[in-house]
Design a protein around this motif. Structure first.
Motif, PDB file in Angstrom:
ATOM      1  N   ASP A  43       3.483 -55.445 -35.789  1.00 18.24           N
ATOM      2  CA  ASP A  43       2.175 -54.947 -36.222  1.00 18.24           C
ATOM      3  C   ASP A  43       2.331 -53.838 -37.252  1.00 18.24           C
ATOM      4  N   ALA A  72       0.992 -53.940 -41.103  1.00 20.46           N
ATOM      5  CA  ALA A  72       0.166 -52.874 -41.690  1.00 20.46           C
ATOM      6  C   ALA A  72       0.773 -52.373 -42.996  1.00 20.46           C
ATOM      7  N   ILE A 107      -1.953 -45.799 -38.310  1.00 18.25           N
ATOM      8  CA  ILE A 107      -1.514 -47.159 -37.989  1.00 18.25           C
ATOM      9  C   ILE A 107      -0.961 -47.095 -36.573  1.00 18.25           C
ATOM     10  N   ALA A 122      -8.418 -47.696 -40.764  1.00 17.07           N
ATOM     11  CA  ALA A 122      -7.555 -48.820 -41.164  1.00 17.07           C
ATOM     12  C   ALA A 122      -8.286 -50.148 -40.973  1.00 17.07           C
ATOM     13  N   TRP A 165      -7.273 -54.098 -41.295  1.00 10.50           N
ATOM     14  CA  TRP A 165      -6.080 -54.244 -40.471  1.00 10.50           C
ATOM     15  C   TRP A 165      -6.343 -53.766 -39.052  1.00 10.50           C
TER      16      TRP A 165
END
Length: 136
Positions: free
Chosen positions: A35, A39, A57, A105, A111
């Motif tokens: 992940d 990102a 993130i 984000a 995302w």
């Protein structure tokens, strides 16, 4: 880093050795490596549009050390002794909430983490089963 919580817990289960821990209480926001890489890919593609901005993130979910150890134990199905209070707590082991707000984000980059914490752990455990010999 082999002494961090997740690698140490998985390796201890694989090698059937006692797991020395500090406290089950501290909580963190864990994110699966795939992940994070996803990102970063999104950010590179959109870097001109959002140059200089800061994004959190993360998974946006918080898990305690005790929850992490219990889930790894459940997923691996291997019984080992845990010894709480046998390691000195780290400076970041506090009662402060470490869950990140990932709404920016999601809103601007489109995302969000694709893996649940458990899905990420399953993949991580499988990786360690194949590669634990890389760790002392």
């Amino acid at each position: 880093e082999p002494t961090r919580l997740i690698p140490d817990t998985i390796i201890s289960h694989l090698r059937k050795r006692p797991l020395l821990l500090s406290s089950p209480a501290p909580k963190k926001d864990f994110i699966f490596v795939e992940d994070m890489l996803d990102a970063m890919d999104v950010m590179v593609k959109k870097s001109k549009k959002f140059s200089g901005q800061i994004f959190n993130i993360a998974s946006g979910e918080e898990y305690s050390v005790g929850q992490v150890v219990s889930l790894i134990h459940k997923l691996m199905g291997i019984t080992i002794p845990y010894e709480w209070g046998k390691r000195e707590g780290r400076i970041w082991d506090t009662n402060i909430s470490w869950v990140d707000d990932v709404s920016k984000a999601q809103r601007l980059l489109g995302w969000k983490a694709k893996h649940s914490f458990e899905e990420g752990l399953v993949k991580t455990i499988e990786w360690f089963k194949q590669n634990h010999t890389l760790y002392p």
